[in-house]
Enzyme design. Structure first.
Site, PDB file in Angstrom:
ATOM      1  N   ARG A  93      37.522   1.795  11.897  1.00 59.13           N
ATOM      2  CA  ARG A  93      37.390   2.725  13.006  1.00 59.13           C
ATOM      3  C   ARG A  93      36.721   4.014  12.582  1.00 59.13           C
ATOM      4  NH1 ARG A  93      41.703   1.040  16.561  1.00 59.13           N
ATOM      5  NH2 ARG A  93      41.682   2.260  18.456  1.00 59.13           N
ATOM      6  N   ARG A 176      41.537   9.300  23.430  1.00 60.87           N
ATOM      7  CA  ARG A 176      41.166   8.101  22.674  1.00 60.87           C
ATOM      8  C   ARG A 176      39.681   7.796  22.846  1.00 60.87           C
ATOM      9  NH1 ARG A 176      45.377   4.354  25.282  1.00 60.87           N
ATOM     10  NH2 ARG A 176      44.237   2.646  24.293  1.00 60.87           N
TER      11      ARG A 176
HETATM   12  P1  AP5 Z   1      44.549   0.021  19.380  1.00 56.15           P
HETATM   13  O1  AP5 Z   1      45.777  -0.702  19.627  1.00 56.15           O
HETATM   14  O2  AP5 Z   1      43.486  -0.597  18.549  1.00 56.15           O
HETATM   15  O3  AP5 Z   1      43.952   0.489  20.774  1.00 56.15           O
HETATM   16  P2  AP5 Z   1      42.470   0.781  21.285  1.00 56.15           P
HETATM   17  O4  AP5 Z   1      41.349   0.721  20.340  1.00 56.15           O
HETATM   18  O5  AP5 Z   1      42.628   2.063  22.013  1.00 56.15           O
HETATM   19  O6  AP5 Z   1      42.100  -0.395  22.171  1.00 56.15           O
HETATM   20  P3  AP5 Z   1      42.987  -1.017  23.266  1.00 56.15           P
HETATM   21  O7  AP5 Z   1      43.989  -1.918  22.657  1.00 56.15           O
HETATM   22  O8  AP5 Z   1      43.460   0.072  24.173  1.00 56.15           O
HETATM   23  O9  AP5 Z   1      41.885  -1.828  24.074  1.00 56.15           O
HETATM   24  P4  AP5 Z   1      41.341  -3.309  23.907  1.00 56.15           P
HETATM   25  O10 AP5 Z   1      39.879  -3.189  23.602  1.00 56.15           O
HETATM   26  O11 AP5 Z   1      42.170  -4.117  22.978  1.00 56.15           O
HETATM   27  O12 AP5 Z   1      41.467  -3.810  25.397  1.00 56.15           O
HETATM   28  P5  AP5 Z   1      42.349  -4.987  26.040  1.00 56.15           P
HETATM   29  O13 AP5 Z   1      41.827  -6.314  25.614  1.00 56.15           O
HETATM   30  O14 AP5 Z   1      43.803  -4.734  25.876  1.00 56.15           O
HETATM   31  O15 AP5 Z   1      44.886   1.431  18.696  1.00 56.15           O
HETATM   32  C1  AP5 Z   1      45.909   2.257  19.191  1.00 56.15           C
HETATM   33  C2  AP5 Z   1      46.078   3.476  18.280  1.00 56.15           C
HETATM   34  O16 AP5 Z   1      46.464   3.050  16.949  1.00 56.15           O
HETATM   35  C3  AP5 Z   1      44.843   4.344  18.047  1.00 56.15           C
HETATM   36  O17 AP5 Z   1      44.669   5.286  19.072  1.00 56.15           O
HETATM   37  C4  AP5 Z   1      45.166   4.976  16.695  1.00 56.15           C
HETATM   38  O18 AP5 Z   1      46.055   6.048  16.837  1.00 56.15           O
HETATM   39  C5  AP5 Z   1      45.882   3.868  15.951  1.00 56.15           C
HETATM   40  N1  AP5 Z   1      44.976   3.033  15.131  1.00 56.15           N
HETATM   41  C6  AP5 Z   1      44.760   1.691  15.265  1.00 56.15           C
HETATM   42  N2  AP5 Z   1      43.875   1.249  14.362  1.00 56.15           N
HETATM   43  C7  AP5 Z   1      43.507   2.333  13.628  1.00 56.15           C
HETATM   44  C8  AP5 Z   1      42.588   2.515  12.558  1.00 56.15           C
HETATM   45  N3  AP5 Z   1      41.858   1.504  12.066  1.00 56.15           N
HETATM   46  N4  AP5 Z   1      42.447   3.768  12.053  1.00 56.15           N
HETATM   47  C9  AP5 Z   1      43.155   4.801  12.542  1.00 56.15           C
HETATM   48  N5  AP5 Z   1      44.033   4.687  13.552  1.00 56.15           N
HETATM   49  C10 AP5 Z   1      44.212   3.468  14.106  1.00 56.15           C
HETATM   50  O19 AP5 Z   1      41.938  -4.800  27.570  1.00 56.15           O
HETATM   51  C11 AP5 Z   1      42.263  -3.622  28.290  1.00 56.15           C
HETATM   52  C12 AP5 Z   1      42.644  -3.964  29.733  1.00 56.15           C
HETATM   53  O20 AP5 Z   1      41.499  -4.500  30.417  1.00 56.15           O
HETATM   54  C13 AP5 Z   1      43.728  -5.040  29.855  1.00 56.15           C
HETATM   55  O21 AP5 Z   1      44.522  -4.736  30.962  1.00 56.15           O
HETATM   56  C14 AP5 Z   1      42.931  -6.334  30.087  1.00 56.15           C
HETATM   57  O22 AP5 Z   1      43.695  -7.278  30.822  1.00 56.15           O
HETATM   58  C15 AP5 Z   1      41.739  -5.834  30.876  1.00 56.15           C
HETATM   59  N6  AP5 Z   1      40.501  -6.584  30.596  1.00 56.15           N
HETATM   60  C16 AP5 Z   1      40.096  -7.070  29.373  1.00 56.15           C
HETATM   61  N7  AP5 Z   1      38.901  -7.686  29.480  1.00 56.15           N
HETATM   62  C17 AP5 Z   1      38.517  -7.565  30.787  1.00 56.15           C
HETATM   63  C18 AP5 Z   1      37.369  -7.980  31.530  1.00 56.15           C
HETATM   64  N8  AP5 Z   1      36.335  -8.609  30.931  1.00 56.15           N
HETATM   65  N9  AP5 Z   1      37.318  -7.689  32.843  1.00 56.15           N
HETATM   66  C19 AP5 Z   1      38.326  -7.017  33.447  1.00 56.15           C
HETATM   67  N10 AP5 Z   1      39.452  -6.601  32.819  1.00 56.15           N
HETATM   68  C20 AP5 Z   1      39.548  -6.869  31.492  1.00 56.15           C
END
Ligand code: AP5
Ligand code: MG
Length: 220
Positions: A93, A176
């Protein structure tokens, strides 16, 4: 490429669909899903030292410091189940994390096959995150409108209870997304130079995105 030999990274802003696509990719290619966010959330739930250190950063939508992340991932990548490949979700990241990952891989005679980069506009990200519901037991992601579970509040995969992530509120989401733009988006250029980047329109339906992902993996 043999189906159980895939070393890949999922890249994209919060809400881009990394976790959603991860579930499909690991099922098809039979590699472990390594989500740093999921690992931190599990540690918070269990009340570990790591969880205590990570919690404040996560609640504010900031990155957890690199020194708490890199060893965690490289230790995980040394486990036997990663010998035939892995799918990283939410790591690297920062440029530093990417460099450390490259160092680890080259020391182990490995390299990334592909970095899957999902593009989604900001207003769509915010709407997705606001409607997201996650399974308490298995971590599967749903959306109240876009990807509804068959039974409200219940996970299709394992029957677990669905909940809303603590960092899925409007204010934290803005942070974020800003952190993604400044710290993580530079990785797009980093992996482009390495010739491993594949870009996807993450606004298509989750099944269409997965079809595109499979095509890109098979073409590698
Ligand atoms: P993390 O858990 O990685 O969260 P993120 O990057 O903010 O990503 P999300 O999990 O929110 O989104 P996603 O892309 O997985 O989407 P999803 O598939 O769920 O990190 C959380 C925290 O941890 C960070 O803020 C940081 O503090 C820490 N952290 C983690 N890794 C770190 C690192 N390497 N270094 C430092 N800190 C770190 O989909 C989202 C929604 O959209 C769902 O409801 C889904 O059903 C819907 N959806 C998905 N695809 C579609 C589509 N094609 N069409 C319509 N809806 C859709
Ligand atoms: Mg996720």
């Amino acid at each position: 490429m043999a189906h159980n030999m895939l070393r890949a990274v999922l890249l994209g802003p919060p809400g881009a669909g990394k976790g959603t696509q991860a579930a499909k990719v690991i099922e098809k290619y039979n590699v472990p899903h390594i989500s740093t966010g999921d690992i931190f959330r599990a540690n918070i739930k269990e009340g570990t030292e790591l969880g205590k250190k990570a919690k404040g950063y996560m609640d504010e939508g900031k990155l957890v410091p690199d020194e708490l992340v890199v060893n965690l991932v490289t230790d995980r990548l040394q486990k036997d189940d990663c010998k035939e490949g892995f799918l990283l979700d939410g790591f690297p990241r920062t440029i530093f994390q990417a460099e450390q990952l490259d160092k680890f891989l080259s020391e182990n005679g490995q390299k990334l096959d592909i970095v899957l980069n999902f593009k989604v506009r900001k207003d769509v990200l915010i709407e997705r995150i606001a409607g997201r519901r996650v399974c308490k037991s298995c971590g599967a992601s749903f959306h109240v409108v876009n990807v509804p579970p068959k039974k409200e509040g219940i996970c299709d995969v394992c029957g677990g209870e669905l909940f809303q992530r603590k960092d899925d509120n409007r204010e934290t989401v803005e942070n974020r997304i800003n952190v993604y733009e400044s710290e993580t988006a530079p990785l797009i250029g980093y992996y482009e130079k390495q010739n491993v980047l594949a870009n996807f329109d993450g606004e298509k339906t989750h099944n269409e995105v997965f079809e595109d992902v499979v095509k890109a993996i098979e073409a590698k």
